[in-house]
Design an enzyme around this catalytic site. Structure first.
Site, PDB file in Angstrom:
ATOM      1  N   GLY A  10       0.818  -1.220   0.000  1.00  0.00           N
ATOM      2  CA  GLY A  10       0.000   0.000   0.000  1.00  0.00           C
ATOM      3  C   GLY A  10       0.849   1.265   0.000  1.00  0.00           C
ATOM      4  N   ASP A  35      -3.775 -12.269   3.774  1.00  0.00           N
ATOM      5  CA  ASP A  35      -5.097 -11.669   3.613  1.00  0.00           C
ATOM      6  C   ASP A  35      -5.761 -11.558   4.982  1.00  0.00           C
ATOM      7  OD1 ASP A  35      -7.601 -10.868   2.934  1.00  0.00           O
ATOM      8  OD2 ASP A  35      -8.061 -12.583   1.632  1.00  0.00           O
ATOM      9  N   ALA A  59      -5.470  -2.077   5.264  1.00  0.00           N
ATOM     10  CA  ALA A  59      -6.847  -1.719   5.623  1.00  0.00           C
ATOM     11  C   ALA A  59      -7.707  -1.757   4.367  1.00  0.00           C
ATOM     12  CB  ALA A  59      -6.902  -0.315   6.228  1.00  0.00           C
ATOM     13  N   THR A  61      -9.553   0.467   2.501  1.00  0.00           N
ATOM     14  CA  THR A  61      -9.519   1.939   2.507  1.00  0.00           C
ATOM     15  C   THR A  61     -10.487   2.605   1.526  1.00  0.00           C
ATOM     16  OG1 THR A  61      -7.685   1.868   0.931  1.00  0.00           O
ATOM     17  CG2 THR A  61      -7.099   2.074   3.255  1.00  0.00           C
ATOM     18  N   ASP A 101      -8.490  10.062  10.264  1.00  0.00           N
ATOM     19  CA  ASP A 101      -9.257  11.249  10.659  1.00  0.00           C
ATOM     20  C   ASP A 101     -10.765  11.024  10.454  1.00  0.00           C
ATOM     21  OD1 ASP A 101      -8.498  11.102   7.925  1.00  0.00           O
ATOM     22  OD2 ASP A 101      -9.082  13.183   7.592  1.00  0.00           O
ATOM     23  N   TYR A 124     -16.759   3.089   6.820  1.00  0.00           N
ATOM     24  CA  TYR A 124     -15.289   3.057   6.910  1.00  0.00           C
ATOM     25  C   TYR A 124     -14.845   3.593   8.276  1.00  0.00           C
ATOM     26  CZ  TYR A 124     -10.465   4.672   6.078  1.00  0.00           C
ATOM     27  OH  TYR A 124      -9.113   4.922   6.177  1.00  0.00           O
ATOM     28  N   LYS A 128     -13.069   1.523  11.310  1.00  0.00           N
ATOM     29  CA  LYS A 128     -11.728   1.887  11.785  1.00  0.00           C
ATOM     30  C   LYS A 128     -11.771   2.199  13.293  1.00  0.00           C
ATOM     31  CE  LYS A 128      -8.384   2.500   9.633  1.00  0.00           C
ATOM     32  NZ  LYS A 128      -7.258   1.573   9.284  1.00  0.00           N
ATOM     33  N   TRP A 149      -5.207  12.239   4.829  1.00  0.00           N
ATOM     34  CA  TRP A 149      -4.796  12.599   3.454  1.00  0.00           C
ATOM     35  C   TRP A 149      -3.356  12.156   3.149  1.00  0.00           C
ATOM     36  CZ3 TRP A 149      -6.822  18.295   2.454  1.00  0.00           C
ATOM     37  CH2 TRP A 149      -8.212  18.296   2.527  1.00  0.00           C
TER      38      TRP A 149
HETATM   39  N1  LIG Z   1      -4.969   7.193   2.211  1.00  0.00           N
HETATM   40  C1  LIG Z   1      -5.366   8.117   3.069  1.00  0.00           C
HETATM   41  O1  LIG Z   1      -5.560   9.273   2.714  1.00  0.00           O
HETATM   42  C2  LIG Z   1      -5.563   7.755   4.521  1.00  0.00           C
HETATM   43  C3  LIG Z   1      -6.132   8.710   5.351  1.00  0.00           C
HETATM   44  C4  LIG Z   1      -6.309   8.407   6.689  1.00  0.00           C
HETATM   45  C5  LIG Z   1      -5.921   7.188   7.185  1.00  0.00           C
HETATM   46  N2  LIG Z   1      -5.383   6.255   6.357  1.00  0.00           N
HETATM   47  C6  LIG Z   1      -5.004   4.957   6.933  1.00  0.00           C
HETATM   48  O2  LIG Z   1      -3.624   4.755   6.684  1.00  0.00           O
HETATM   49  C7  LIG Z   1      -3.376   3.359   6.528  1.00  0.00           C
HETATM   50  C8  LIG Z   1      -2.622   3.124   5.225  1.00  0.00           C
HETATM   51  O3  LIG Z   1      -3.443   3.494   4.143  1.00  0.00           O
HETATM   52  P1  LIG Z   1      -2.851   3.763   2.687  1.00  0.00           P
HETATM   53  O4  LIG Z   1      -3.027   5.189   2.394  1.00  0.00           O
HETATM   54  O5  LIG Z   1      -1.500   3.163   2.569  1.00  0.00           O
HETATM   55  O6  LIG Z   1      -3.909   2.947   1.807  1.00  0.00           O
HETATM   56  P2  LIG Z   1      -3.701   1.867   0.669  1.00  0.00           P
HETATM   57  O7  LIG Z   1      -2.684   2.327  -0.314  1.00  0.00           O
HETATM   58  O8  LIG Z   1      -5.092   1.534   0.216  1.00  0.00           O
HETATM   59  O9  LIG Z   1      -3.073   0.628   1.452  1.00  0.00           O
HETATM   60  C9  LIG Z   1      -3.840  -0.310   2.138  1.00  0.00           C
HETATM   61  C10 LIG Z   1      -3.247  -1.662   1.853  1.00  0.00           C
HETATM   62  O10 LIG Z   1      -4.011  -2.660   2.523  1.00  0.00           O
HETATM   63  C11 LIG Z   1      -4.156  -3.751   1.647  1.00  0.00           C
HETATM   64  N3  LIG Z   1      -5.321  -4.556   1.976  1.00  0.00           N
HETATM   65  C12 LIG Z   1      -6.629  -4.326   1.709  1.00  0.00           C
HETATM   66  N4  LIG Z   1      -7.373  -5.339   2.131  1.00  0.00           N
HETATM   67  C13 LIG Z   1      -6.530  -6.238   2.691  1.00  0.00           C
HETATM   68  C14 LIG Z   1      -6.696  -7.512   3.285  1.00  0.00           C
HETATM   69  N5  LIG Z   1      -7.900  -8.091   3.383  1.00  0.00           N
HETATM   70  N6  LIG Z   1      -5.603  -8.153   3.753  1.00  0.00           N
HETATM   71  C15 LIG Z   1      -4.372  -7.615   3.634  1.00  0.00           C
HETATM   72  N7  LIG Z   1      -4.141  -6.429   3.068  1.00  0.00           N
HETATM   73  C16 LIG Z   1      -5.216  -5.743   2.599  1.00  0.00           C
HETATM   74  C17 LIG Z   1      -4.295  -3.128   0.285  1.00  0.00           C
HETATM   75  O11 LIG Z   1      -3.989  -4.077  -0.715  1.00  0.00           O
HETATM   76  P3  LIG Z   1      -4.800  -4.046  -2.124  1.00  0.00           P
HETATM   77  O12 LIG Z   1      -4.699  -2.652  -2.636  1.00  0.00           O
HETATM   78  O13 LIG Z   1      -4.074  -5.072  -2.928  1.00  0.00           O
HETATM   79  O14 LIG Z   1      -6.194  -4.441  -1.774  1.00  0.00           O
HETATM   80  C18 LIG Z   1      -3.268  -2.005   0.356  1.00  0.00           C
HETATM   81  O15 LIG Z   1      -2.006  -2.456  -0.038  1.00  0.00           O
HETATM   82  C19 LIG Z   1      -4.729   2.672   6.636  1.00  0.00           C
HETATM   83  O16 LIG Z   1      -4.921   2.234   7.954  1.00  0.00           O
HETATM   84  C20 LIG Z   1      -5.713   3.767   6.329  1.00  0.00           C
HETATM   85  O17 LIG Z   1      -6.970   3.522   6.944  1.00  0.00           O
HETATM   86  C21 LIG Z   1      -5.184   6.510   5.029  1.00  0.00           C
END
Ligand SMILES: NC(=O)c1ccc[n+]([C@@H]2O[C@H](COP(=O)([O-])OP(=O)(O)OC[C@H]3O[C@@H](n4cnc5c(N)ncnc54)[C@H](OP(=O)(O)O)[C@@H]3O)[C@@H](O)[C@H]2O)c1
Length: 290
Positions: A10, A35, A59, A61, A101, A124, A128, A149
């Site tokens: 991710g 998974d 997550a 997401t 957030d 979501y 979380k 973000w």
């Molecule tokens: N992105 C944002 O703006 C944001 C904002 C606030 C908080 N967060 C939090 O920050 C953290 C990292 O998010 P990120 O931005 O890196 O998002 P991301 O790029 O969507 O990364 C999430 C990763 O989790 C993997 N995943 C999904 N379902 C899964 C499962 N069942 N088992 C194992 N892996 C799984 C996804 O793989 P696939 O893509 O292959 O499904 C992806 O690699 C998360 O906890 C998210 O809630 C993110």
């Protein structure tokens, strides 16, 4: 130190893998290799390993998909992190679990602190928040890090979509009445070791770059940085969209979700750097070369 990272494919997880590879005894699992929807398999794989810290950046997401796949959202974002915390307890390891957030309803107009009441307005956010509670109930050494973000080079996010559009089209628009703060994955990678290298107290921690902006301001600043870096663009001014125009969104999203980083500064004696500086750094490092 032995560290295991989940969500290694991710945006955040891949950045942590890249930045920690040289510094720690590191193992990572992407979605294909572990998974979280298959709890027995996840348990078996992790129980067979030794580690001092487990970082969960995996997550479900997709905020809109969580609305229609509620059970899956709760399985991956809540039940699974609870199990991860229990596995860490068995190994006397610390879980660092990322949250969002979006646990807040967005009604406040000042930065949300760790003591503010969470009140999610989407599946979501609910899933979380449920995950946070299970992690924290499992042990007081575990750390929940809420970010907002998230951007970085390992997977495109909003800022990359805006730059890509401006490279192709003159017209670029972004929402001007929704506010939070970008968080650079590189800065998360820099700040996190202060929490797993030392035996500091667990609990909830907010981390984001400093300041506040709308999506329109964020996009405009990114285009301004591209211009300064000599990156050719067709669109240079970001027009304003209103949240009320986003009729294709399924889930509700908080209008204001700026995270206060005062606790981070107090605990570490360091301030997070301003979001404009972080975005400028990202564009200089990763776009100027493209
Ligand atoms: N992105 C944002 O703006 C944001 C904002 C606030 C908080 N967060 C939090 O920050 C953290 C990292 O998010 P990120 O931005 O890196 O998002 P991301 O790029 O969507 O990364 C999430 C990763 O989790 C993997 N995943 C999904 N379902 C899964 C499962 N069942 N088992 C194992 N892996 C799984 C996804 O793989 P696939 O893509 O292959 O499904 C992806 O690699 C998360 O906890 C998210 O809630 C993110």
């Amino acid at each position: 130190m032995k560290i295991v990272i989940l969500g290694a494919g991710g945006r955040l997880g891949a950045a942590l893998m890249r930045e920690y590879r040289e510094k720690y005894d590191l193992a990572g699992f992407d979605h294909a290799r572990l998974d979280l929807a298959n709890l027995d398999d996840a348990r078996a794989k992790l129980r067979g390993m030794n580690f001092d810290a487990l970082i969960n950046a995996a997550a479900f997401t997709n905020v809109d998909a969580c609305e229609t796949e509620r059970d899956r959202a709760f399985l991956i974002n809540a039940e699974a992190p609870g199990i991860l915390a229990e596995i860490c307890n068995e190994k006397d390891a610390r879980l660092i679990h990322f949250s969002t957030d979006y646990v807040f309803d967005g009604e406040k107009r000042a930065p949300y602190t760790e003591n503010d009441q969470a009140n999610p307005i989407s599946a979501y956010g609910e899933s979380k928040l449920a995950g946070e509670k299970l992690v924290l109930a499992a042990g007081d050494r575990h750390l929940v890090v809420r970010v907002s973000w998230v951007f970085g080079p390992d997977r495109p996010s909003f800022v990359d979509a805006m730059i890509k559009r401006a490279q192709k089209e003159e017209k670029v628009d972004a929402i001007s009445d929704k506010f939070s703060t970008p968080t650079y994955t590189h800065d998360v990678a820099n700040m996190l070791p202060q929490f797993f290298e030392r035996d500091v107290a667990g609990g909830i921690l907010h981390f984001a770059n400093a300041g506040k902006c709308s999506w329109r301001e964020y996009a405009q600043w990114a285009l301004d940085c591209c211009r300064d870096a000599g990156i050719p663009l067709k669109g240079t001014t970001v027009g304003a969209l209103q949240l009320s125009e986003m009729t294709n969104w399924v889930a509700r999203r908080p209008v204001y979700s700026v995270l206060s980083t005062a606790k981070y500064a107090e605990v570490t004696g360091r301030a997070s750097r301003a979001w404009r500086e972080a975005v400028a750094d990202y564009i200089t490092r990763f776009y100027s070369k493209k």
